[in-house]
Design a protein around this motif. Sequence first.
Motif, PDB file in Angstrom:
ATOM      1  N   ASP A 244       6.813  -0.967  10.947  1.00 43.80           N
ATOM      2  CA  ASP A 244       7.482  -2.273  11.011  1.00 43.80           C
ATOM      3  C   ASP A 244       6.448  -3.402  11.021  1.00 43.80           C
ATOM      4  OD1 ASP A 244       9.976  -1.184  10.979  1.00 43.80           O
ATOM      5  OD2 ASP A 244      10.626  -1.997  12.898  1.00 43.80           O
TER       6      ASP A 244
ATOM      7  N   VAL B 298       5.860  -4.480   7.567  1.00 43.49           N
ATOM      8  CA  VAL B 298       6.968  -5.312   7.073  1.00 43.49           C
ATOM      9  C   VAL B 298       6.766  -6.749   7.544  1.00 43.49           C
ATOM     10  CG1 VAL B 298       9.457  -5.708   7.158  1.00 43.49           C
ATOM     11  CG2 VAL B 298       8.579  -3.371   7.033  1.00 43.49           C
TER      12      VAL B 298
ATOM     13  N   LEU C   6       7.327  -2.718  -0.086  1.00 42.72           N
ATOM     14  CA  LEU C   6       7.869  -1.419   0.330  1.00 42.72           C
ATOM     15  C   LEU C   6       7.165  -0.233  -0.327  1.00 42.72           C
ATOM     16  CD1 LEU C   6       9.954   0.177   1.970  1.00 42.72           C
ATOM     17  CD2 LEU C   6      11.562  -0.150   0.083  1.00 42.72           C
TER      18      LEU C   6
ATOM     19  N   ASN D 235      13.255   1.225   9.944  1.00 40.87           N
ATOM     20  CA  ASN D 235      13.599   0.241   8.926  1.00 40.87           C
ATOM     21  C   ASN D 235      13.023   0.600   7.562  1.00 40.87           C
ATOM     22  OD1 ASN D 235      15.126  -1.845  10.438  1.00 40.87           O
ATOM     23  ND2 ASN D 235      13.226  -2.045  11.595  1.00 40.87           N
ATOM     24  N   VAL D 236      11.791   1.075   7.535  1.00 41.03           N
ATOM     25  CA  VAL D 236      11.132   1.404   6.270  1.00 41.03           C
ATOM     26  C   VAL D 236      11.803   2.593   5.599  1.00 41.03           C
ATOM     27  CG1 VAL D 236       9.001   2.259   5.229  1.00 41.03           C
ATOM     28  CG2 VAL D 236       8.914   0.410   6.920  1.00 41.03           C
TER      29      VAL D 236
ATOM     30  N   SER E 248      15.178   1.932   4.276  1.00 39.14           N
ATOM     31  CA  SER E 248      15.121   1.093   3.089  1.00 39.14           C
ATOM     32  C   SER E 248      14.681   1.840   1.839  1.00 39.14           C
ATOM     33  CB  SER E 248      14.187  -0.097   3.335  1.00 39.14           C
ATOM     34  OG  SER E 248      14.727  -0.927   4.348  1.00 39.14           O
TER      35      SER E 248
ATOM     36  N   ASP F  31      16.820   1.758  -1.346  1.00 38.07           N
ATOM     37  CA  ASP F  31      16.637   0.802  -2.440  1.00 38.07           C
ATOM     38  C   ASP F  31      15.973   1.456  -3.653  1.00 38.07           C
ATOM     39  OD1 ASP F  31      15.724  -1.176  -4.195  1.00 38.07           O
ATOM     40  OD2 ASP F  31      14.953  -2.490  -2.637  1.00 38.07           O
TER      41      ASP F  31
ATOM     42  N   TYR G 126      10.937  -9.762   5.170  1.00 42.19           N
ATOM     43  CA  TYR G 126      12.079  -8.878   5.428  1.00 42.19           C
ATOM     44  C   TYR G 126      12.791  -8.487   4.138  1.00 42.19           C
ATOM     45  CZ  TYR G 126      11.394 -10.444  10.235  1.00 42.19           C
ATOM     46  OH  TYR G 126      10.865 -10.722  11.468  1.00 42.19           O
TER      47      TYR G 126
ATOM     48  N   ASN H 118      11.479  -7.378   1.623  1.00 44.88           N
ATOM     49  CA  ASN H 118      10.843  -6.185   1.070  1.00 44.88           C
ATOM     50  C   ASN H 118      11.556  -4.914   1.524  1.00 44.88           C
ATOM     51  OD1 ASN H 118       8.850  -7.710  -0.230  1.00 44.88           O
ATOM     52  ND2 ASN H 118       7.526  -7.689   1.572  1.00 44.88           N
ATOM     53  N   VAL H 119      12.384  -5.028   2.547  1.00 42.11           N
ATOM     54  CA  VAL H 119      13.191  -3.893   3.019  1.00 42.11           C
ATOM     55  C   VAL H 119      14.663  -4.305   2.944  1.00 42.11           C
ATOM     56  CG1 VAL H 119      11.483  -2.687   4.415  1.00 42.11           C
ATOM     57  CG2 VAL H 119      12.666  -4.657   5.395  1.00 42.11           C
TER      58      VAL H 119
END
Length: 265
Positions: A39, A42, A48, A72-73, A76, A79, A139, A141-142
Amino acid sequence: DRVVDLYPGFALKDSVSTADLTIRHLLSHTTGLVPYAYDNLVEADQELPEIIERLDEVDISAPPGELYGYQNVLFSMLDPIARRTTGVPYQVLLEEKIFKPFGMEDASAGPVDGENPNLAYPHVKTRSGYVSLNPHKGYYNVLPAAGVNASISDMEQWLLGLLGQKPEMMPDTILTSLSTPVIYTPLKWRYTRYWKPFRERYYSLGWRIYNYQGRKIVYHGGYIRGYRAELAFCTEENVGIAFLQNSPNGLASRCVPTFFDLYFE
């Protein structure tokens, strides 16, 4: 589906975890990696794909599926996986599958135009009072974890869908999946300090599940610099609440449990 089959070159510190990790593990935060991995990158605006390349350096606490640990990563990764699978950018998928069909007219994904008159700027508290900031672009980016912009009227439409009022877009099979516990979550006291005491706390696919006062509440909330969002619903009572805030204080933590306590009374 296995992540390694959909994201070429993906690797974790352990070869067994690399081979066994699935999309379901990503969405339920049961990857087995130590919580909140990278995080800090991020927050530092790192892209990412660059962060994903470094996941083989992160310590592993358990095999996939055994432990809950918020990420979070890793969440994500939906995506790039969705983009590789469909050939369509994640932002476009959200627009086509959710924002337009649900009537979320203000919603978007990714950085917003700073000249937009409908933009609520984030604030932080200083000794002299609240001060506005520019939105933190890192943010975005995630995107699956923190990249959606929405108004309170958008959240109204999203809540109606989650409560089963838009079955043509949100069928019962999806609603059942979202509200079915995947793993128990031993949350720290501070996360539920404003709720009346309860023990049954779980996580499903992107949602927390609380068995509270004899009802099932599906809930999630989050904070990024200067912004706070809370969303919860109870299908048994056909009621939900959305709360958006652009300044940091304790009101957001109280709003959901207070709402349901009053409603259940």
